[in-house]
Design a protein around this motif. Structure first.
Motif, PDB file in Angstrom:
ATOM      1  N   ALA A 102       0.738  -1.128   0.068  1.00  0.00           N
ATOM      2  CA  ALA A 102      -0.246  -0.023   0.082  1.00  0.00           C
ATOM      3  C   ALA A 102       0.770   1.282   0.063  1.00  0.00           C
ATOM      4  O   ALA A 102       0.533   2.135  -0.422  1.00  0.00           O
ATOM      5  CB  ALA A 102      -1.034  -0.099   1.119  1.00  0.00           C
ATOM      6  N   LEU A 103       2.045   1.148   0.663  1.00  0.00           N
ATOM      7  CA  LEU A 103       2.880   2.356   0.508  1.00  0.00           C
ATOM      8  C   LEU A 103       3.469   2.697  -0.995  1.00  0.00           C
ATOM      9  O   LEU A 103       3.483   4.026  -1.005  1.00  0.00           O
ATOM     10  CB  LEU A 103       4.176   1.972   1.419  1.00  0.00           C
ATOM     11  CG  LEU A 103       4.063   1.980   2.963  1.00  0.00           C
ATOM     12  CD1 LEU A 103       5.368   1.550   3.635  1.00  0.00           C
ATOM     13  CD2 LEU A 103       3.573   3.224   3.403  1.00  0.00           C
ATOM     14  N   SER A 156      -8.071  -3.494  -3.162  1.00  0.00           N
ATOM     15  CA  SER A 156      -7.886  -4.941  -2.873  1.00  0.00           C
ATOM     16  C   SER A 156      -6.830  -5.043  -1.709  1.00  0.00           C
ATOM     17  O   SER A 156      -7.000  -5.804  -0.854  1.00  0.00           O
ATOM     18  CB  SER A 156      -7.111  -5.596  -4.000  1.00  0.00           C
ATOM     19  OG  SER A 156      -8.100  -5.576  -5.103  1.00  0.00           O
ATOM     20  N   LEU A 157      -5.829  -4.186  -1.460  1.00  0.00           N
ATOM     21  CA  LEU A 157      -4.795  -4.265  -0.331  1.00  0.00           C
ATOM     22  C   LEU A 157      -5.660  -3.927   0.766  1.00  0.00           C
ATOM     23  O   LEU A 157      -5.388  -4.432   1.939  1.00  0.00           O
ATOM     24  CB  LEU A 157      -3.617  -3.473  -0.380  1.00  0.00           C
ATOM     25  CG  LEU A 157      -2.685  -3.838  -1.838  1.00  0.00           C
ATOM     26  CD1 LEU A 157      -1.820  -2.581  -2.396  1.00  0.00           C
ATOM     27  CD2 LEU A 157      -2.057  -4.935  -1.440  1.00  0.00           C
ATOM     28  N   ALA A 158      -6.459  -2.735   1.041  1.00  0.00           N
ATOM     29  CA  ALA A 158      -7.385  -2.569   2.325  1.00  0.00           C
ATOM     30  C   ALA A 158      -7.967  -3.712   2.546  1.00  0.00           C
ATOM     31  O   ALA A 158      -8.124  -4.158   3.838  1.00  0.00           O
ATOM     32  CB  ALA A 158      -8.129  -1.283   1.903  1.00  0.00           C
ATOM     33  N   ALA A 159      -8.809  -4.302   1.781  1.00  0.00           N
ATOM     34  CA  ALA A 159      -9.653  -5.589   2.161  1.00  0.00           C
ATOM     35  C   ALA A 159      -8.722  -6.348   2.445  1.00  0.00           C
ATOM     36  O   ALA A 159      -8.973  -7.412   3.424  1.00  0.00           O
ATOM     37  CB  ALA A 159     -10.352  -6.051   0.838  1.00  0.00           C
ATOM     38  N   GLY A 160      -7.589  -6.945   1.838  1.00  0.00           N
ATOM     39  CA  GLY A 160      -6.566  -7.836   2.162  1.00  0.00           C
ATOM     40  C   GLY A 160      -5.939  -7.644   3.573  1.00  0.00           C
ATOM     41  O   GLY A 160      -6.178  -8.468   4.315  1.00  0.00           O
ATOM     42  N   LEU A 164      -9.350   1.958  10.836  1.00  0.00           N
ATOM     43  CA  LEU A 164      -9.223   3.357  11.174  1.00  0.00           C
ATOM     44  C   LEU A 164      -7.870   3.920  11.180  1.00  0.00           C
ATOM     45  O   LEU A 164      -7.489   4.789  10.561  1.00  0.00           O
ATOM     46  CB  LEU A 164      -9.943   3.645  12.507  1.00  0.00           C
ATOM     47  CG  LEU A 164     -11.404   3.668  12.731  1.00  0.00           C
ATOM     48  CD1 LEU A 164     -11.676   4.046  14.219  1.00  0.00           C
ATOM     49  CD2 LEU A 164     -12.020   4.819  12.005  1.00  0.00           C
ATOM     50  N   ILE A 165      -6.908   2.871  11.545  1.00  0.00           N
ATOM     51  CA  ILE A 165      -5.539   3.395  11.606  1.00  0.00           C
ATOM     52  C   ILE A 165      -5.070   3.132  10.238  1.00  0.00           C
ATOM     53  O   ILE A 165      -4.329   4.261   9.680  1.00  0.00           O
ATOM     54  CB  ILE A 165      -4.702   2.333  12.529  1.00  0.00           C
ATOM     55  CG1 ILE A 165      -5.025   2.554  13.938  1.00  0.00           C
ATOM     56  CG2 ILE A 165      -3.270   2.365  12.213  1.00  0.00           C
ATOM     57  CD1 ILE A 165      -4.275   1.327  14.967  1.00  0.00           C
ATOM     58  N   TYR A 166      -5.487   2.345   9.446  1.00  0.00           N
ATOM     59  CA  TYR A 166      -5.206   2.242   7.905  1.00  0.00           C
ATOM     60  C   TYR A 166      -5.906   3.432   7.349  1.00  0.00           C
ATOM     61  O   TYR A 166      -5.095   4.009   6.418  1.00  0.00           O
ATOM     62  CB  TYR A 166      -5.767   0.895   7.487  1.00  0.00           C
ATOM     63  CG  TYR A 166      -5.321   0.566   6.180  1.00  0.00           C
ATOM     64  CD1 TYR A 166      -4.300  -0.341   6.233  1.00  0.00           C
ATOM     65  CD2 TYR A 166      -5.863   1.000   4.977  1.00  0.00           C
ATOM     66  CE1 TYR A 166      -3.807  -0.929   4.735  1.00  0.00           C
ATOM     67  CE2 TYR A 166      -5.449   0.363   3.611  1.00  0.00           C
ATOM     68  CZ  TYR A 166      -4.309  -0.387   3.637  1.00  0.00           C
ATOM     69  OH  TYR A 166      -3.899  -0.703   2.514  1.00  0.00           O
ATOM     70  N   TYR A 167      -6.929   3.881   7.346  1.00  0.00           N
ATOM     71  CA  TYR A 167      -7.643   5.189   6.722  1.00  0.00           C
ATOM     72  C   TYR A 167      -6.521   6.034   7.386  1.00  0.00           C
ATOM     73  O   TYR A 167      -6.623   7.046   6.151  1.00  0.00           O
ATOM     74  CB  TYR A 167      -8.827   5.213   7.331  1.00  0.00           C
ATOM     75  CG  TYR A 167      -9.784   6.550   6.773  1.00  0.00           C
ATOM     76  CD1 TYR A 167     -10.258   6.456   5.298  1.00  0.00           C
ATOM     77  CD2 TYR A 167      -9.835   7.515   7.630  1.00  0.00           C
ATOM     78  CE1 TYR A 167     -10.842   7.187   4.842  1.00  0.00           C
ATOM     79  CE2 TYR A 167     -10.618   8.750   6.999  1.00  0.00           C
ATOM     80  CZ  TYR A 167     -10.827   8.367   5.480  1.00  0.00           C
ATOM     81  OH  TYR A 167     -11.476   9.687   5.011  1.00  0.00           O
ATOM     82  N   ARG A 168      -6.284   6.445   8.406  1.00  0.00           N
ATOM     83  CA  ARG A 168      -5.523   7.737   8.772  1.00  0.00           C
ATOM     84  C   ARG A 168      -4.098   7.504   7.979  1.00  0.00           C
ATOM     85  O   ARG A 168      -3.605   8.659   7.563  1.00  0.00           O
ATOM     86  CB  ARG A 168      -5.315   7.653  10.275  1.00  0.00           C
ATOM     87  CG  ARG A 168      -4.518   9.126  10.669  1.00  0.00           C
ATOM     88  CD  ARG A 168      -4.530   8.978  12.081  1.00  0.00           C
ATOM     89  NE  ARG A 168      -3.832  10.160  12.560  1.00  0.00           N
ATOM     90  CZ  ARG A 168      -4.360  11.310  12.678  1.00  0.00           C
ATOM     91  NH1 ARG A 168      -5.560  11.691  12.358  1.00  0.00           N
ATOM     92  NH2 ARG A 168      -3.594  12.422  13.025  1.00  0.00           N
ATOM     93  N   ALA A 169      -3.619   6.443   7.890  1.00  0.00           N
ATOM     94  CA  ALA A 169      -2.275   6.210   7.095  1.00  0.00           C
ATOM     95  C   ALA A 169      -2.444   6.665   5.765  1.00  0.00           C
ATOM     96  O   ALA A 169      -1.488   7.220   5.088  1.00  0.00           O
ATOM     97  CB  ALA A 169      -1.735   4.885   7.493  1.00  0.00           C
ATOM     98  N   PHE A 170      -3.466   5.964   5.190  1.00  0.00           N
ATOM     99  CA  PHE A 170      -3.395   5.823   3.641  1.00  0.00           C
ATOM    100  C   PHE A 170      -4.592   6.909   2.910  1.00  0.00           C
ATOM    101  O   PHE A 170      -4.442   7.014   1.827  1.00  0.00           O
ATOM    102  CB  PHE A 170      -3.563   4.641   3.120  1.00  0.00           C
ATOM    103  CG  PHE A 170      -2.445   3.762   3.327  1.00  0.00           C
ATOM    104  CD1 PHE A 170      -1.236   3.845   2.801  1.00  0.00           C
ATOM    105  CD2 PHE A 170      -2.488   2.730   4.226  1.00  0.00           C
ATOM    106  CE1 PHE A 170       0.060   3.038   2.869  1.00  0.00           C
ATOM    107  CE2 PHE A 170      -1.466   1.892   4.696  1.00  0.00           C
ATOM    108  CZ  PHE A 170      -0.160   2.150   4.072  1.00  0.00           C
ATOM    109  N   LYS A 171      -5.646   7.234   3.745  1.00  0.00           N
ATOM    110  CA  LYS A 171      -6.531   8.186   3.486  1.00  0.00           C
ATOM    111  C   LYS A 171      -7.438   7.549   2.122  1.00  0.00           C
ATOM    112  O   LYS A 171      -7.606   8.531   1.190  1.00  0.00           O
ATOM    113  CB  LYS A 171      -5.938   9.547   2.896  1.00  0.00           C
ATOM    114  CG  LYS A 171      -5.406  10.449   4.080  1.00  0.00           C
ATOM    115  CD  LYS A 171      -4.823  11.630   4.004  1.00  0.00           C
ATOM    116  CE  LYS A 171      -4.501  12.362   5.126  1.00  0.00           C
ATOM    117  NZ  LYS A 171      -3.284  11.777   5.961  1.00  0.00           N
TER     118      LYS A 171
END
Length: 357
Positions: free
Chosen positions: A94-95, A109-113, A149-156
């Motif tokens: 994702a980075l 796909s990466l967020a779901a994974g 939520l952490i993922y959302y904050r990191a990758f928006k």
């Protein structure tokens, strides 16, 4: 804005050239000068799955790779370790694909994974000590929500909130299951949505739907011009909220039977149509299409028999949805002018010339 479109502004926000507040200010200023309704984009509820076939190609590769990781975990019987490895891989990918390349479909796909590996890791830890229970599922769902939520904050990434909502739905159903609600896949959709048939899961669906709807509205009101990630985030929350709310209430009314049940269903669909227009989201109306199809034969019994009834229903339903889709902006503008002022009315998408924040 003849040479500078909303897509250019979205691209500037995505690239970090403008922040979201600056982008909204720029768009508002331009629309104030030119007239908002005459210069809205044709597609006023932007949505994009992928930008090109290269994204599909990359996504297929990621699916194969992550499936291989899951298969490796099954072979080695190392659920926790493989789960952690999967989370690390999805985060690292994702980075690159989300933060640097900004590719939509691979990012989704990466967020779901990440969510799947996170849930698998937590459940694997619980399974090491004892049999899985409802409490374990609730804890897993809670951890999953925090993780997303952490993922959302990191990758928006707006789609992240869809996965967040799925964890929330799992939590609600787990809680209802522990309260004694029974659900069988053979009861679907009644067992999931009919308040009279199985109140536990139906009430849970309704609670979840209203919670997702409220959160979606919160994101919508932060971005009335729909140019930033807030609007896209609201879109995914409404995708979850619409079937949970509309199906629960409509199916319950239809199954109550008789003229009263159909009349109440018709009234509900009318309210859903008004709500969809007010918040400028078509998802709620889409969730009710099946019930429109049920009502048409009831309202036109002389045409409701056999193949003729099916054809007649398709013609009317198709004409109705096509008309709403074609003149959505004009109908919404007329409706919003007609409605009295209500809280946050000015925080929904503009509907009159010269309207601003």
């Amino acid at each position: 804005m003849s040479n500078f479109s909303k897509e250019d502004i979205r691209a500037a926000v995505a690239a970090g050239v403008l922040n979201e507040q600056q982008a909204v200010g720029l768009l508002t200023l331009a629309q104030e000068r030119l007239g908002i309704r005459d210069h809205l984009m044709d597609e006023d509820e932007p949505f994009e799955f992928f930008k090109g076939f290269s994204e599909i190609f990359v996504t297929v590769g990621l699916w194969l790779l992550l499936s291989g990781v899951i298969g490796l975990g099954a072979v080695l019987k190392g659920g926790v370790g493989i789960g952690v490895l999967g989370m690390v891989l999805t985060w690292v990918f994702a980075l690159y694909f989300t933060k640097k390349r900004r590719m939509n479909l691979p990012s989704m796909s990466l967020a779901a994974g990440f969510g799947v590996f996170l849930a698998g890791t937590v459940l694997s830890i619980f399974a090491m000590g004892d049999e899985l229970t409802g409490y374990h599922v609730i804890i897993m769902a809670g951890i999953g929500m925090v993780g997303m939520l952490i993922y959302y904050r990191a990758f928006k990434l707006p789609f992240t909130m869809f996965v967040f909502g799925i964890f929330g739905l799992i939590m609600v159903y787990a809680i209802m299951g522990m309260q004694g609600a029974k659900f069988s896949i053979f009861d679907f959709p009644d067992g999931l949505f009919d308040l009279g048939n199985n109140s536990g899961f139906a009430i849970g669906s309704l609670i979840f739907g209203f919670a997702a709807f409220a959160l979606g509205i919160w994101f919508d009101t932060k971005d009335p011009h729909r140019i930033s990630r807030y609007s896209a985030t609201g879109f995914w929350l409404h995708i979850l909220a619409a079937p949970a709310i509309v199906n629960t209430i409509a199916l319950t009314l239809v199954n109550s039977g008789g003229t009263q049940g159909y009349l109440l269903t018709a009234l509900l669909l009318f309210v859903v149509t008004i709500l969809s227009l007010v918040i400028d989201r078509r998802s709620f109306l889409t969730a009710g299409i099946g019930y429109f199809a049920l009502l048409i034969p009831w309202m036109t019994p002389q045409y409701a028999s056999g193949e003729t009834g099916m054809v007649f229903t398709l013609l009317i339903l198709g004409a109705l949805i096509t008309a709403l889709g074609t003149w959505w902006v004009q109908i919404r503008s007329w409706l919003m002018r007609l409605l009295p002022d209500f809280p946050f009315k000015d925080r929904f998408p503009p509907y009159i010339r010269g309207q601003n924040d």
